[in-house]
Design a protein around this motif. Structure first.
Motif, PDB file in Angstrom:
ATOM      1  N   SER A 288     -45.834   3.201 -11.296  1.00 57.87           N
ATOM      2  CA  SER A 288     -45.764   2.160 -12.313  1.00 57.87           C
ATOM      3  C   SER A 288     -47.158   1.649 -12.670  1.00 57.87           C
ATOM      4  O   SER A 288     -47.443   1.360 -13.838  1.00 57.87           O
ATOM      5  CB  SER A 288     -44.887   1.010 -11.820  1.00 57.87           C
ATOM      6  N   ILE A 289     -48.034   1.531 -11.691  1.00 57.92           N
ATOM      7  CA  ILE A 289     -49.406   1.097 -11.945  1.00 57.92           C
ATOM      8  C   ILE A 289     -50.092   2.073 -12.897  1.00 57.92           C
ATOM      9  O   ILE A 289     -50.667   1.670 -13.914  1.00 57.92           O
ATOM     10  CB  ILE A 289     -50.195   0.974 -10.618  1.00 57.92           C
ATOM     11  N   ILE A 290     -50.023   3.362 -12.590  1.00 65.81           N
ATOM     12  CA  ILE A 290     -50.689   4.371 -13.425  1.00 65.81           C
ATOM     13  C   ILE A 290     -50.071   4.414 -14.818  1.00 65.81           C
ATOM     14  O   ILE A 290     -50.780   4.461 -15.827  1.00 65.81           O
ATOM     15  CB  ILE A 290     -50.632   5.758 -12.753  1.00 65.81           C
ATOM     16  N   THR A 291     -48.753   4.358 -14.904  1.00 67.36           N
ATOM     17  CA  THR A 291     -48.068   4.404 -16.201  1.00 67.36           C
ATOM     18  C   THR A 291     -48.426   3.184 -17.049  1.00 67.36           C
ATOM     19  O   THR A 291     -48.738   3.314 -18.237  1.00 67.36           O
ATOM     20  CB  THR A 291     -46.542   4.475 -15.999  1.00 67.36           C
ATOM     21  N   THR A 292     -48.396   2.015 -16.457  1.00 69.36           N
ATOM     22  CA  THR A 292     -48.692   0.783 -17.196  1.00 69.36           C
ATOM     23  C   THR A 292     -50.156   0.740 -17.625  1.00 69.36           C
ATOM     24  O   THR A 292     -50.474   0.282 -18.723  1.00 69.36           O
ATOM     25  CB  THR A 292     -48.335  -0.448 -16.343  1.00 69.36           C
ATOM     26  N   LEU A 293     -51.045   1.235 -16.781  1.00 61.92           N
ATOM     27  CA  LEU A 293     -52.468   1.230 -17.110  1.00 61.92           C
ATOM     28  C   LEU A 293     -52.787   2.042 -18.366  1.00 61.92           C
ATOM     29  O   LEU A 293     -53.768   1.745 -19.053  1.00 61.92           O
ATOM     30  CB  LEU A 293     -53.283   1.792 -15.948  1.00 61.92           C
ATOM     31  N   GLN A 294     -52.000   3.038 -18.655  1.00 62.41           N
ATOM     32  CA  GLN A 294     -52.300   3.902 -19.800  1.00 62.41           C
ATOM     33  C   GLN A 294     -52.387   3.120 -21.102  1.00 62.41           C
ATOM     34  O   GLN A 294     -53.143   3.487 -21.996  1.00 62.41           O
ATOM     35  CB  GLN A 294     -51.268   5.020 -19.888  1.00 62.41           C
ATOM     36  N   ASN A 295     -51.635   2.020 -21.224  1.00 60.74           N
ATOM     37  CA  ASN A 295     -51.624   1.252 -22.472  1.00 60.74           C
ATOM     38  C   ASN A 295     -51.929  -0.227 -22.276  1.00 60.74           C
ATOM     39  O   ASN A 295     -51.731  -1.019 -23.193  1.00 60.74           O
ATOM     40  CB  ASN A 295     -50.267   1.401 -23.169  1.00 60.74           C
ATOM     41  N   TRP A 296     -52.400  -0.610 -21.117  1.00 59.63           N
ATOM     42  CA  TRP A 296     -52.660  -2.019 -20.817  1.00 59.63           C
ATOM     43  C   TRP A 296     -53.982  -2.425 -21.444  1.00 59.63           C
ATOM     44  O   TRP A 296     -55.019  -1.844 -21.154  1.00 59.63           O
ATOM     45  CB  TRP A 296     -52.695  -2.200 -19.305  1.00 59.63           C
ATOM     46  N   ALA A 297     -53.961  -3.422 -22.332  1.00 56.85           N
ATOM     47  CA  ALA A 297     -55.183  -3.780 -23.051  1.00 56.85           C
ATOM     48  C   ALA A 297     -55.289  -5.282 -23.332  1.00 56.85           C
ATOM     49  O   ALA A 297     -55.418  -5.698 -24.478  1.00 56.85           O
ATOM     50  CB  ALA A 297     -55.258  -3.001 -24.360  1.00 56.85           C
ATOM     51  N   PRO A 298     -55.276  -6.135 -22.298  1.00 51.71           N
ATOM     52  CA  PRO A 298     -55.487  -7.560 -22.560  1.00 51.71           C
ATOM     53  C   PRO A 298     -56.934  -7.830 -22.958  1.00 51.71           C
ATOM     54  O   PRO A 298     -57.813  -7.003 -22.733  1.00 51.71           O
ATOM     55  CB  PRO A 298     -55.147  -8.213 -21.217  1.00 51.71           C
TER      56      PRO A 298
ATOM     57  N   PHE B 234     -61.549   1.785 -24.277  1.00 53.86           N
ATOM     58  CA  PHE B 234     -60.494   2.596 -24.890  1.00 53.86           C
ATOM     59  C   PHE B 234     -61.028   3.530 -25.966  1.00 53.86           C
ATOM     60  O   PHE B 234     -60.461   4.583 -26.211  1.00 53.86           O
ATOM     61  CB  PHE B 234     -59.423   1.697 -25.522  1.00 53.86           C
ATOM     62  N   GLN B 235     -62.112   3.131 -26.646  1.00 55.12           N
ATOM     63  CA  GLN B 235     -62.634   3.917 -27.763  1.00 55.12           C
ATOM     64  C   GLN B 235     -63.452   5.109 -27.303  1.00 55.12           C
ATOM     65  O   GLN B 235     -63.833   5.947 -28.095  1.00 55.12           O
ATOM     66  CB  GLN B 235     -63.495   3.028 -28.671  1.00 55.12           C
ATOM     67  N   ASN B 236     -63.721   5.198 -26.058  1.00 51.53           N
ATOM     68  CA  ASN B 236     -64.525   6.272 -25.499  1.00 51.53           C
ATOM     69  C   ASN B 236     -63.696   6.986 -24.429  1.00 51.53           C
ATOM     70  O   ASN B 236     -62.608   6.544 -24.096  1.00 51.53           O
ATOM     71  CB  ASN B 236     -65.807   5.681 -24.901  1.00 51.53           C
ATOM     72  N   PRO B 237     -64.203   8.052 -23.882  1.00 54.80           N
ATOM     73  CA  PRO B 237     -63.429   8.762 -22.854  1.00 54.80           C
ATOM     74  C   PRO B 237     -63.352   7.999 -21.533  1.00 54.80           C
ATOM     75  O   PRO B 237     -62.765   8.485 -20.571  1.00 54.80           O
ATOM     76  CB  PRO B 237     -64.192  10.080 -22.686  1.00 54.80           C
ATOM     77  N   SER B 238     -63.905   6.805 -21.490  1.00 56.70           N
ATOM     78  CA  SER B 238     -63.959   6.043 -20.249  1.00 56.70           C
ATOM     79  C   SER B 238     -62.585   5.745 -19.661  1.00 56.70           C
ATOM     80  O   SER B 238     -62.394   5.796 -18.443  1.00 56.70           O
ATOM     81  CB  SER B 238     -64.703   4.722 -20.472  1.00 56.70           C
ATOM     82  N   TRP B 239     -61.616   5.393 -20.514  1.00 56.17           N
ATOM     83  CA  TRP B 239     -60.306   4.971 -20.001  1.00 56.17           C
ATOM     84  C   TRP B 239     -59.617   6.105 -19.240  1.00 56.17           C
ATOM     85  O   TRP B 239     -59.093   5.891 -18.144  1.00 56.17           O
ATOM     86  CB  TRP B 239     -59.427   4.452 -21.130  1.00 56.17           C
ATOM     87  N   ASP B 240     -59.625   7.305 -19.814  1.00 58.62           N
ATOM     88  CA  ASP B 240     -58.996   8.440 -19.129  1.00 58.62           C
ATOM     89  C   ASP B 240     -59.713   8.752 -17.819  1.00 58.62           C
ATOM     90  O   ASP B 240     -59.081   9.052 -16.806  1.00 58.62           O
ATOM     91  CB  ASP B 240     -58.980   9.680 -20.025  1.00 58.62           C
ATOM     92  N   LYS B 241     -61.031   8.681 -17.822  1.00 55.91           N
ATOM     93  CA  LYS B 241     -61.787   8.906 -16.587  1.00 55.91           C
ATOM     94  C   LYS B 241     -61.447   7.833 -15.553  1.00 55.91           C
ATOM     95  O   LYS B 241     -61.272   8.127 -14.375  1.00 55.91           O
ATOM     96  CB  LYS B 241     -63.293   8.898 -16.863  1.00 55.91           C
ATOM     97  N   MET B 242     -61.360   6.586 -16.003  1.00 57.14           N
ATOM     98  CA  MET B 242     -61.040   5.483 -15.111  1.00 57.14           C
ATOM     99  C   MET B 242     -59.662   5.673 -14.488  1.00 57.14           C
ATOM    100  O   MET B 242     -59.477   5.448 -13.288  1.00 57.14           O
ATOM    101  CB  MET B 242     -61.128   4.154 -15.867  1.00 57.14           C
TER     102      MET B 242
END
Length: 171
Positions: free
Chosen positions: A90-100, A37-45
């Motif tokens: 829903s998968i894409i929307t939920t993934l934006q903030n999913w951080a277990p 999350f702290q790097n551009p990785s999440w958006d790329k993922m």
């Protein structure tokens, strides 16, 4: 496979970017550690997940879990998510903030995916996404995965595993 490839312009060898697209069930195992999350990785993922879903225009089942084996949608624990446009959104929307919690090792997620979903009559692909690995040895990961993703007498593994890295640490 004919149904999966009917709406694509994939090459004759049924691979896109070197990845076979013949599975009718797909599982995403995602590193949800802070570094993702702290790097551009999440958006790329997120973009790669959307691209992957686009390559599979219609599958019989989808599942999303993190590298620890925690399900993104607990209501779908140990069962397939139906493939509908609404659930894909829903998968894409939920993934934006999913951080277990994550330990940055895919072993637990891969074990959960194979132990729960393996079926000799189903073609299943697992997509592992992450930016690093915090264990002592990548060979330990390969060994652990090899134990659960055993080959049959023909050499075919239980599931096909694809790993996509989003490296940000070059040291």
């Amino acid at each position: 496979m004919q149904r999966l490839l009917a709406n694509t312009s994939s090459p004759d060898n049924n691979v896109i970017g070197g990845v076979p697209v013949d599975s009718e069930y797909i599982i995403f195992v995602i590193d949800t550690s802070g570094s993702m999350f702290q790097n551009p990785s999440w958006d790329k993922m997120l973009g790669v997940i959307e691209d992957t879903l686009d390559v599979y225009p219609e599958v019989k089942g989808i599942q999303i879990m993190n590298d620890m084996g925690d399900y993104m949608f607990p209501v779908y624990r140990q069962r397939w998510i139906d493939d509908t446009p609404a659930l894909r959104n829903s998968i894409i929307t939920t993934l934006q903030n999913w951080a277990p919690f994550s330990n940055s090792s895919p072993v637990e997620g891969i074990r959960e995916a194979i132990a729960t979903y393996y079926d000799p009559n189903k073609r299943i692909s697992i997509y592992v996404f992450g930016d690093d690995y915090t264990g002592n040895s990548i060979e330990q990961v390969v060994g652990a995965v090899d134990q659960v993703n055993r080959a049959d007498e023909t050499g075919r593994r239980r599931v096909r595993i694809h790993a996509i890295g989003f490296p940000v640490y070059l040291d």
